[in-house]
Design an enzyme around this catalytic site. Structure first.
Site, PDB file in Angstrom:
ATOM      1  CB  CYS A  33      -0.806   5.405  22.274  1.00 55.85           C
ATOM      2  SG  CYS A  33       0.749   5.712  21.120  1.00 55.85           S
ATOM      3  CE1 TYR A  36     -25.132   4.893  -0.382  1.00 57.92           C
ATOM      4  CE2 TYR A  36     -25.090   3.629  -3.204  1.00 57.92           C
ATOM      5  CZ  TYR A  36     -25.731   4.283  -1.342  1.00 57.92           C
ATOM      6  OH  TYR A  36     -27.176   4.009  -1.929  1.00 57.92           O
ATOM      7  CG  ASN A  67       6.454   1.579  15.020  1.00 61.08           C
ATOM      8  OD1 ASN A  67       6.672   0.665  15.619  1.00 61.08           O
ATOM      9  ND2 ASN A  67       5.651   2.596  16.154  1.00 61.08           N
ATOM     10  CB  ALA A 109       1.118   0.571  22.746  1.00 61.62           C
ATOM     11  NE  ARG A 147      11.798  -7.756   9.408  1.00 60.25           N
ATOM     12  CZ  ARG A 147      11.729  -7.225   9.756  1.00 60.25           C
ATOM     13  NH1 ARG A 147      11.500  -7.653  11.186  1.00 60.25           N
ATOM     14  NH2 ARG A 147      11.050  -5.702   9.597  1.00 60.25           N
ATOM     15  CB  ALA A 178       7.505   3.247  18.762  1.00 56.42           C
ATOM     16  CB  ALA A 179      12.643   5.246  16.994  1.00 55.09           C
TER      17      ALA A 179
END
Lengths: 450, 450
Positions: free
Chosen positions: A44, A425, A304, A42, A23, A12-13
């Site tokens: 996770c 609400y 990230n 991922a 970029r 990720a990092a």
């Protein structure tokens, strides 16, 4: 000549930094060394692969190595391990493709991540005993379940990985036992969440063994039993998830300073004690938005975001890595549980606050609207200043409401300011007073008037 | 002798104020005059009663008149209308039980609410033509549908009440036509939301007539057709929901100042131009958290919160009524749509900002996790300062994520500060970058660097 940005670690990092730098400055040479074969995945998602909800492990990959190379023009070298850093010479020593070489850098990012802690258990090397932190392990667990159809499982560690693996293995019809050394699961989420999750796990048929120390595993060829102090239980598969530790050896060997948490110390730009060396992700510290102190909470968004900021900084447009609130959310069967900031009163006192907390339960929708469930909300504040310190939520729907609290922490709001937030609400979505507002309203009565 | 607090109107603002005042100062005499028979009811629940999801209209009542009288010791008089206020003498004139009398007050709250606007349509008095704002109307619609089994319905007005009634009547198998004078439904939600909702309504078989003015209704005994400029359509039932207007006659007759919006002008404590007279709820203005100007957004939370604050203030512990962001959320079949702050660029310019906005779509869960859907997020910011001005979301799940934006507005956050909020991530709940963060990240590129 254009700068060279070297990244150690392709998750990720690391990949966020590499992508952002390229970029921002397409002229920059960006080289990423990843010792494994997987990048930008991922982690996770692994429990959901084991559970069977994600069919292909490749689905967990966000961007493939080929895309990084071909579309983003990043010199990504998998199977390459950085084995040394020379901050004076501004080079790293790399081992890969059967040779060792020096790579010079102008900017270096250490994004070596963390590894699953291996506790000193007997029988940790038995077949059928797993940790879960790398993609290969998810695959190995999946294969083992398919090959051996275990009847019973021992999950050691009631943190979020443990809880997710409980759900994953239960889905295979396995009789799952969860062992936690502490009196409660999900310790960083606080007692209100822990008790709700424990009740729910029991309802789902999970055998909970709290305040229970595992000493190891036994078995002939494969794991057969999990051993405790004075008894043992059947376990045809075992998963050890007792936390992670930062991979800091490479950095420490190069004289890069570690912080009190044991992770790499960084400033607000993610810079280490060397001007041109940065660290980000699970191996690095970050500043906590409530305490202002360095902290170590290895989570995906932090990695990230920090990676992205460092990529921008090395490209010449300095960007702070941002502060963390330790916001986390976990699914446990039909429950969602989440936490942010400081939930523990003792921890709040250590940070210099005089904490006061309240826990309320309130419906997630108008009381008359079908499908409402109870959301239990805990909020913690400083008694004198009224400043919000943290909170947790748990319930069958609405756990993402923690984001309201996390946003309030980022803004440094008081309980009264949160209570005055104009939240949405309508009967299908919330009672008139959202449960977060109700919690703030109740807690407000306990803090000093402004 | 203890103070007397008189409340005119027994709905959200009125009953919140009465209850809070009595709770803070049990010695206070609290008298509420309500001209109807219903108090403290959830008007927002009426569409779901008509739809059939709420079985009993009484389920919409939060606290019954008996509970207010017996448990909260509030002198609640239903069927009593306040017909005059004498601010000099500090008395109100009340008509009820066949007589007229004077009631003195020490503190007075005007909470007379709002009424459905009745446009100058032909045939508005025909049987089968309804507005929906009071509980009796919900009952009348429900009875009419049961008695006459309409084949076709005309809903006039594409605001949230109109949208909710479209869903409610469609559930009865009725062929529903929605007529909206403006080019889009849900005008205050902005175009991105409107277009998503319009597409979804069409998918659900609703006939949309946008930019279409209704001139009235025709029929012999009951409504049979809705008439437009140059055509007419069948309509066995019609519901007119073109907005509400504040009930301010009583206040204006007493010399109480109205604001530019036409609602009663108030200060930060909900006080009118008379020291001892307050106004709250749908009849009163409130301060907008982004513009700082007085505004009129008649919504339930605003009414409840302002009433509660005024109850506390008159009990001797002054409390500000809080600012509003105009946060609103609405369900349209399977879609949730929400908005907060300033969504319209023209409105932002009028408030002195240089608005820039971005709309993104992002998944509500990790891309590999089952059940994810797209959430479309629009954020608006001031170009120079980067200050967040407002936003909207629309999607099949996650509309309550608007609360993150609403909280950010309350805190006066910039887009960058929001982008740095540590929101919750786990695959079943969000991608690593929550869609709100992704929107902030994209919009950040359009505002000036700090």
């Amino acid at each position: 000549m254009s700068d060279t940005f070297v990244v150690v670690g392709g998750d990720a990092a690391g990949m966020s930094a590499a992508s952002k730098a390229k970029r921002e400055d397409p002229e920059m040479d960006v080289v990423v060394f990843e010792k494994g074969e997987w990048v930008s995945y991922a982690a996770c998602g692994m429990p959901y692969y084991v559970k069977g909800e994600v069919e292909d492990l490749n689905d967990l990959v966000t961007v493939t190595p080929e895309e990084f190379r071909d579309e983003r023009d990043i010199d990504l070298r998998t199977g390459h391990e950085v084995i040394g850093i020379d901050p004076g010479a501004e080079t790293v020593t790399v081992s890969g493709d059967g040779k060792t070489f020096e790579q010079p850098y102008d900017h270096l990012l250490i994004a070596t991540g963390a590894s699953a802690i291996e506790p000193p258990f007997d029988g940790l090397g038995l077949d059928g005993v797993f940790t879960i932190h790398a993609m290969d392990e998810a695959d190995a667990i999946e294969n083992y379940v398919a090959a051996h159809s275990p009847d019973s499982a021992a999950i050691v560690g009631g943190g979020y990985v443990g809880i997710e693996m409980v759900e994953a293995l239960s889905a295979h019809g396995i009789d799952v036992h969860l062992y936690e050394m502490l009196p409660h699961v999900l310790q960083p989420f606080g007692e209100a969440v822990a008790e709700a999750v424990e009740d729910h796990l029991r309802e789902q048929g999970v055998q909970l063994h709290l305040a229970t120390a595992v000493s190891g595993f036994t078995g002939a060829e494969r794991v057969e039993r999990v051993t405790l102090d004075d008894e043992s239980h059947p376990a045809d598969i075992a998963i050890v998830g007792v936390g992670v530790e930062s991979n800091t050896d490479l950095a420490a060997d190069a004289g890069i300073e570690l912080g009190e948490t044991g992770a790499i110390a960084t400033d607000e730009y993610g810079r280490t004690n060397y001007e041109t060396i940065y660290a980000a992700g699970d191996c690095a510290e970050a500043r906590h938005v409530v305490t202002g102190n360095s902290d170590h909470v290895p989570l995906a968004l932090t990695a990230n975001r920090a990676g992205r900021a460092i990529g921008q900084t090395v490209a010449g447009n300095p960007e702070q890595v941002g502060e963390i609130a330790g916001t986390a959310i976990v699914k446990a069967f039909d429950l969602g549980a989440a936490r942010t900031g400081i939930v523990d009163e003792e921890q709040a006192r250590e940070a210099g606050f005089d904490p006061v907390s309240m826990t309320i339960s309130a419906p997630t929708r108008a009381h008359y609207y079908p499908g409402a469930s109870e959301l239990t909300v805990t909020l913690l504040a400083d008694r004198d200043s009224g400043r919000l310190l943290g909170g947790s939520v748990v319930g069958q729907e609405g756990a993402k409401r923690i984001d309201t609290v996390a946003t309030a922490l980022t803004a440094g709001m008081t309980v009264t300011e949160l209570r005055n937030a104009d939240l949405a609400y309508a009967p299908p979505f919330s009672p008139v007073w959202d449960p977060i507002l109700t919690a703030a309203k109740v807690l407000e009565g306990e803090v000093a008037d402004e």
